[in-house]
Design an enzyme around this catalytic site. Structure first.
Site, PDB file in Angstrom:
ATOM      1  N   ASP A 185       5.874  -8.167  12.828  1.00 28.88           N
ATOM      2  CA  ASP A 185       6.054  -9.580  13.172  1.00 28.88           C
ATOM      3  C   ASP A 185       4.899 -10.002  14.068  1.00 28.88           C
ATOM      4  O   ASP A 185       4.947  -9.847  15.282  1.00 28.88           O
ATOM      5  CB  ASP A 185       7.393  -9.784  13.888  1.00 28.88           C
TER       6      ASP A 185
ATOM      7  N   SER B  19       0.833  -1.199   0.000  1.00 28.03           N
ATOM      8  CA  SER B  19       0.000   0.000   0.000  1.00 28.03           C
ATOM      9  C   SER B  19       0.866   1.246   0.000  1.00 28.03           C
ATOM     10  O   SER B  19       2.029   1.217   0.395  1.00 28.03           O
ATOM     11  CB  SER B  19      -0.890   0.061   1.259  1.00 28.03           C
TER      12      SER B  19
ATOM     13  N   ASP C 232       5.065 -16.241  14.865  1.00 31.59           N
ATOM     14  CA  ASP C 232       6.380 -16.854  14.964  1.00 31.59           C
ATOM     15  C   ASP C 232       6.274 -18.358  14.749  1.00 31.59           C
ATOM     16  O   ASP C 232       5.270 -18.996  15.123  1.00 31.59           O
ATOM     17  CB  ASP C 232       7.011 -16.552  16.332  1.00 31.59           C
TER      18      ASP C 232
END
Length: 683
Positions: free
Chosen positions: A245, A173, A248
Site C-alpha cells: 500500500d 512476477s 492512499d
C-alpha cells in the site's frame, strides 16, 4: 607480429591490466548490447546510445509523456496522459529530483541523455519524424520518466483510477532464491521472472554493463538508465510486484470553495496550466488545466464523481536510480543491504542470492505509518476531513518483513504477501502492523511455486529452468477429481464427452495439451469465489481452497463451455497451442503457458483476436536463471526480443525459444561475446 595484430583486432582496445582506452558496444546475435565503458560516465553514454538504437521511437514517446507534453508532440489521444502527469506534478518534481542528485551521478544521467541525443543526431534516418520533436533529452527527462513509471504507474495506477484507459494491464512476477543446502550443486541460485505487458513503458531491455568497478548483467525498464533486475560475479537480485500500500485516496468534503479538515475550511492550492494539443493540421490547440492540491496531495475526480486527493509514497526520495546502480556494484550482502537500506525504491519485493550462499527475501517499499486501520481499510477510500488519517512518515528498513537464510533453503514470491515466502513459515503476520500487507488467500500460482520448491530437496540448475517453464494448472488439481465423476453421470452426451477429454488431459497448458482449452473456458463460466467446498485456510495455505461447492452448477457451466469450444474450434480436445498463439508483429507460433489465476507458473495473459484465437498481452517477459558458481552460470530470455525499432531484426526473434521452453546462454566473457559478435561500435 601477425599474431599480435590479430589478437589486437579480437580484443579491441581492452587491456586487462589498465582497462579500456575507449568505450565500445559489442552487439551479439540476439541484439544484446555488451557495453564496455572506459569509465562509468562513458558506460552511461553508451547505454543511452544502445537504448536509442534498439527502442528510439518508443523511448522518445515515453519521455514526451513524462514531460506532460505528449499531446503537443503526438496529438489528442495523449491529452489524458498529459493531464495526469501535470496534475501529479511530475515535470516540476523531476527538476527538483535532478538538483538533489549526487553531482557525480548527475553527470551519469547527463551522459545517458547525451548518448541518446548523439545517436539521434547521427542516425536521424532511423527515428520517426514525429518522435524527433521530443529531442534533445536531458537528465531531468530521465527522472521524470522514472517517476512516472515507478510512482505513478506501479505504485498508483492512473489507467484505472483516472480513466486514462478502460482496463489496466496486470503486472506481476515470479521470483526464487535457492540456498546451497537446497541446490544439487551446492551453489546458491536465483530465478528472475517478471510478468509485465509486452508493450509501452513495461518493456525490458536486456543489457551487459561493464566499467571500472562494475560488471553487471540484467535488464532495465526501457528508457530507464540503470538495470533494475541484475546479477554480477558475486550476487544478484530480482523484483516482484508486492502487496504494497504505497498510496492512499482521501475523500474530501467540499465547503466554501475549499475542503473541510479538522473542523475548519482549508483552501486548495490552485494552479492554472495550459496544455498544447497537436491537431490533424499540425496546429496547436490550447487546453486549460486547473491543478488543485489539498494537504494530502493532488486532487482528482475519482469514481462516482467523488473529489479525491492522492497521497503517494516516495516523492521525497529522489535517488532510486543511484540505489539500483549501487546494488549492481555490490560484492556481498553487507554492501547490497547498505544500498537497500536507503529505501529509495518505493515498492517491489527483493529476492536475493549470492556466491557466499546467502539468500534473502525483503518486503521492500515505503510503507506509511498509520495510527489505525488494516490493509483492507487503506485499500479503499478513507476520510480526508481529519488529521487522524493523514500519514506523514514511512516505516524504516528494520520494520519491513525480511527473511535471511531460512531453514527450508528456499524463498519464493509470486505476488503473494510476504508471509508465504517459505515453508515452514518464518514470518508471523501477528508481529507486524495489520496494514503492512494483507492476510489474503495464497494464489494458486504462488501455491504451485512453493510446491515445486518444497517437493524437490536438491534442485539442479536445469531443473530450476524446467520448473520455471511449468504450465501445470494447480486449479485443475483442486476441482477435476470431483467434476469428472459428476459430469460422467450427466444425461447430456456433450457433458460426458467433455468429462472424457478432461480425464485424459495432462492438466498442463503446453502447446499440445488437449483439454486445457475446455478447462479454461469452463473456469470462465464459474465464479471461483463461490466454487469451493473448502475455503482457503491460513493454517493450510498450500492445500486450500479445495472441492466443488455446487456440482450441479459446475456441470451446467461445463455444458456451456463445451458448446462454445466445439462450435468455435471443431473439437472438445483442440490443442492449447491451436487456440492460444504467440502472435507478435509478423510471428505466429503455438503458445504454452496461461493465466496465473489457473495456477500456472509460466504466465501468459491473452486477448481475443478477430479469428477467434488469442494473442499475448502480457506475462513472461524477461527471464534469468543464475547459479552462483565460479564462474557464474546464467541463462536468460527476453520473450519479445530486445528491440522495437521498425527495421530491427530482433523484434520477436526470441519467441521461437519461448515456444520451445528454452533459454539462451548469457554471454559475459569477451571470448563468448566475440564468438557471437554481430557488430562492434566504438564511441
Amino acid at each position: 607480429m601477425i599474431f599480435s595484430f590479430i589478437l589486437t583486432l579480437l580484443v579491441g582496445s581492452y587491456n586487462p591490466t589498465f582497462g579500456l582506452r575507449t568505450t565500445e558496444i559489442l552487439w551479439d546475435t540476439y541484439g544484446i548490447p555488451h557495453v564496455y565503458g572506459k569509465d562509468a560516465q562513458s558506460a552511461f553514454y553508451a547505454f543511452g546510445w544502445a537504448q536509442m538504437q534498439s527502442h528510439g521511437n518508443l523511448i522518445l514517446r515515453l519521455y514526451g509523456q513524462a514531460r506532460g507534453r505528449a499531446g503537443e508532440y503526438f496529438g489528442e489521444k495523449y491529452l489524458k496522459s498529459d493531464q495526469w502527469v501535470r496534475t501529479m506534478g511530475i515535470p516540476v518534481r523531476a527538476r527538483s529530483w535532478y538538483n538533489a542528485q549526487n553531482p557525480k551521478f548527475r553527470q551519469y544521467l547527463d551522459a545517458f541523455a547525451a548518448g541518446i541525443n548523439t545517436y539521434a543526431q547521427q542516425h536521424a534516418d532511423q527515428i520517426d519524424e514525429e518522435a524527433k520533436a521530443v529531442l534533445p533529452i536531458n537528465g531531468v527527462d530521465l527522472l521524470a520518466h522514472t517517476q512516472r513509471v515507478l510512482n505513478f504507474t506501479f505504485v498508483v495506477d492512473p489507467r484505472d483510477l483516472a480513466g486514462i484507459s478502460d482496463k489496466a494491464p496486470s503486472v506481476g512476477s515470479n521470483g526464487w532464491a535457492i540456498a546451497p543446502a537446497h541446490s544439487a550443486s551446492g551453489n546458491a541460485m536465483l530465478l528472475a521472472n517478471p510478468h509485465l505487458p509486452w508493450s509501452n513503458l513495461f518493456l525490458w531491455y536486456e543489457t551487459h554493463l561493464t566499467a571500472p568497478g562494475i560488471n553487471t548483467y540484467g535488464a532495465a525498464l526501457v528508457g530507464v538508465p540503470v538495470l533494475a533486475i541484475a546479477f554480477n560475479d558475486y550476487l544478484g537480485w530480482t523484483h516482484t510486484v508486492n502487496t504494497h500500500d504505497g498510496w492512499d485516496a482521501y475523500e474530501l468534503t467540499l465547503s466554501d470553495g475549499g475542503y473541510r479538515f479538522d473542523g475548519k475550511v482549508k483552501a486548495f492550492e490552485t494552479e492554472e496550466q495550459i496544455l498544447k494539443v497537436k491537431q490533424n493540421d499540425a496546429t496547436l490547440r490550447s487546453e486549460k488545466l486547473v491543478v488543485k492540491r489539498s494537504i494530502h496531495g493532488p486532487v482528482i475526480k475519482g469514481k462516482d464523481n467523488k473529489t479525491v486527493a492522492l497521497r503517494v509514497v516516495g516523492l521525497d526520495h529522489p535517488n532510486v536510480l543511484e540505489q539500483w546502480w549501487d546494488m549492481g556494484r555490490a560484492t556481498n550482502l553487507t554492501e547490497f543491504e547498505t544500498a537497500l537500506k536507503r529505501l529509495q525504491l518505493p515498492m517491489f519485493t527483493v529476492l536475493y542470492a549470492d556466491r557466499e550462499g546467502h539468500i534473502m527475501h525483503l518486503f521492500n517499499g515505503l510503507v506509511p505509518v498509520h495510527s489505525q486501520g488494516d490493509f483492507e481499510y487503506w485499500s479503499g477510500i478513507v476520510p480526508g476531513n481529519t488529521s487522524t488519517t493523514l500519514w506523514t512518515k514511512t516505516h524504516p528498513y528494520h520494520d519491513l518483513p525480511r527473511v535471511l537464510d531460512p531453514p527450508s533453503g528456499w524463498l519464493q514470491n509470486a505476488n503473494d504477501p510476504p508471509w508465504t515466502t517459505t515453508f515452514p513459515q518464518v514470518l508471523n503476520p501477528d508481529k507486524y502492523p495489520s496494514y503492512m500487507a494483507p492476510r489474503s488467500p495464497m494464489s494458486f500460482r504462488a501455491q504451485r511455486s512453493a510446491k515445486m520448491l518444497a517437493e524437490d530437496e536438491q534442485i539442479s540448475f536445469q531443473e530450476m529452468i524446467k520448473y520455471k517453464h511449468s504450465t501445470r494448472m494447480e486449479l485443475a488439481d483442486r476441482l477435476l477429481d470431483e467434476l469428472i465423476p459428476v459430469a460422467r453421470e450427466s444425461n447430456n452426451s456433450l457433458v460426458r464427452r467433455a468429462a472424457d477429454v478432461l480425464q485424459t488431459w495432462d492438466r498442463q497448458a503446453d502447446a499440445n495439451s488437449r483439454g486445457a482449452v475446455l478447462f479454461s473456458f469452463w473456469v470462465n463460466k464459474i465464479d471461483l469465489d463461490e466454487s469451493f467446498a473448502i475455503p482457503w485456510n491460513e493454517k493450510s495455505p498450500l492445500t486450500t481452497p479445495d472441492g466443488l461447492a455446487d456440482p450441479k452448477n459446475a456441470v451446467t457451466a461445463l455444458n456451456a463451455a463445451a458448446t462454445i469450444v466445439e462450435k468455435s474450434y471443431g473439437a472438445l480436445d483442440v490443442p492449447w497451442g491451436e487456440v492460444f498463439r504467440l502472435r507478435y508483429q509478423k510471428i505466429d507460433l503455438p503458445a504454452n503457458g496461461g493465466d496465473g489465476n489457473l495456477g500456472i507458473f509460466r504466465v501468459l495473459d491473452f486477448a481475443p483476436t478477430s479469428d477467434g484465437r488469442f494473442a499475448p498481452l502480457e506475462g513472461d517477459s524477461y527471464v534469468a536463471a543464475i547459479e552462483f558458481s565460479n564462474p557464474v552460470k546464467a541463462m536468460a530470455l527476453t520473450s519479445y526480443g530486445n528491440a522495437t525499432q521498425p527495421k530491427s531484426q530482433h523484434i520477436g526473434d526470441q519467441l521461437k525459444l519461448f515456444a520451445r521452453k528454452e533459454l539462451r546462454q548469457v554471454l559475459r566473457t569477451r571470448q563468448e561475446i566475440q564468438a557471437n559478435l554481430v557488430k562492434r561500435e566504438v564511441l
